[in-house]
Structures are given as structure tokens and as C-alpha cells.
Design an enzyme around this catalytic site. Sequence first.
Site: not given
Length: 310
Positions: A239-241, A193
Amino acid sequence: MPRKIIIDTDPGQDDAVAILLALASPELEVLGITAVAGNVPLPLTQKNARTVVELARKDTPVYAGCEAPLKRKLVTAEHVHGTTGLDGIALPDPTHPLQPEHAVDFLIDTLRAHAPGTITLCPLGPLTNIATAFQRAPDIVSRVAEIVLMGGGCFEGGNITPAAEFNIYVDPEAADIVFRSGVPLVVMPLDVTHKALTSRAWVEGMRSLGTPVGQAVASWTDFFERFDTAKYGSEGAPLHDPCVIAYLLEPALFTGRHINVEIETQSPLTLGMTVADWWRVTDRAPNALFMGGVDREGFYRLLTERLGRL
């Protein structure tokens, strides 16, 4: 035939973008969204999930789940996401209803009602809801097709402590249950991420869509970026998720290794660490496809194309 998924989440600006990406993608059938305490307390995460569903003009059901970790006091992240969890743009309170069923009951009932191996779980926050469901109904564990989750880190270390990533740190006991469950796991750690950084051009491109979704995503990212750019000195924010949903849509965007990953639950120094045997120096059996790389350009191309549909 669309892939059936359940999104377990604690929105969170990046969670919200992940939900929007899933709802914009006909390849995925989102059976429900289960909220858990994490980035902010449960009353806000379930409200935020309903707000995002309403923003997408969908009717996906939202269920409220666990309000605290299995054994620990809740740690939240308002310092990153703001007091509401979705700071950055003022959105109206949602009219989309909260379902009366508890999220854990929904997970159990849904997995029992569908054929084994047909539902993928997509946790974007602490794993409390998933672990609670597994403890309460062990028969559902073998019915899960796969778990694709955001959490952990290896070479990137942690983002809430030197050793631990936030989602795992909040409820390490829950993470330990999930990682030991035997369900096929795909893990999107900070190693991936932190390579999926936003750019100013992409944020302004979202804004220029001129849609409520585009405006919200740009405003959320503007707010979210301030923390990570100051912390890491990077151009943009990770933007991890959305990496979880992007993997379901285009797995070739990601590269990784099938390795053993265990969760530290005892040490006060490294609590919540994902001990990832990346170099395979132990004889512990692999239990997770642990990602290490992402095609950033392809990732943002996918986000732009899909979010532009809403």
C-alpha cells in the site's frame, strides 16, 4: 491544532486508502484534493477522488488539474489499477461536485492565502500539478511547509522500468523541478512501500468491519494485490500511498536518511530514476529525507484504527 494539508493524487486503489486515512484523522485538515493524470487519465482521477470523498461522507473539495505531463505523453497504469483506476468494487457515480477552479490555481491561491509554513503538500502521483504551480507562481515555493510524497526508489529499483518508479517516470521533468525547489522533502520510495505489504488477515479484517469503507478497502486490495503478488511472489501487495499520510500521523513508524536525490531526465535507459545518494558518496547537498524502513505492524495498526472510524 490540525495540520493543514493538500492531497495531490491520481486514484488508484492505494491513493484511495490514503485519502480515507487522511479524512479519518482529526490531526489533519484536508484543505482540498487536487487530481492529476497518472494511474488513469484525468477524467477518471478527478471522478475517483470525488467517489472516495463521498464514500467517507465528507465534503472536502476536489479540483481537476493537469491532464498531461509537462513535456511527455501520458503513461497510465490500467494494467495495475483496472480501467477505472478503482476496479474491485462497483461504486455509484459521485454526486460530490467537482470544483470549477483548476487545481493549479487552487494550489497557488491557497498557499498565498495562508501564512507561510502552514501548509504541507502530499503528492501521491506524478508531480505535474505541483511543478506547474511552482513554475507559474515562484513566490509560493517558500510558503510550503513541507512536501511529503510517494515516489522513487533506491535499492528496490523501479516498478515501471528497471530503474524508475511510476510516479516519477510519468513526469520526470516535474519531479526534477520539485526536487530542486528547496522545499523540505520527505520521500516514501519503493524501498519503504514494498515493506508495507498487506496480509490476508488485514484484508479480511477490513471486510469484517461491515461498513461501506471496510468493504471498499477490502475489495480494492483484493484487486490491487493480484498484480503485485504475481509480479513479486509476495504474500500481499504494497500500500504505497498511505505511507505518506501515516508519516504525518506517526513519523516514528518510518526510518530514513537526509540525502541528496536527483532525477534523471535525459537517459532513455534510466529515465525517471531517483538517483539517491544513500551512502553519501558525493558532495551534493542533501535535499530530501529519503525513507528506508517502516514498522509494518504499526502501519497496519494505524490503518485499521483510523479506517474503522469511517
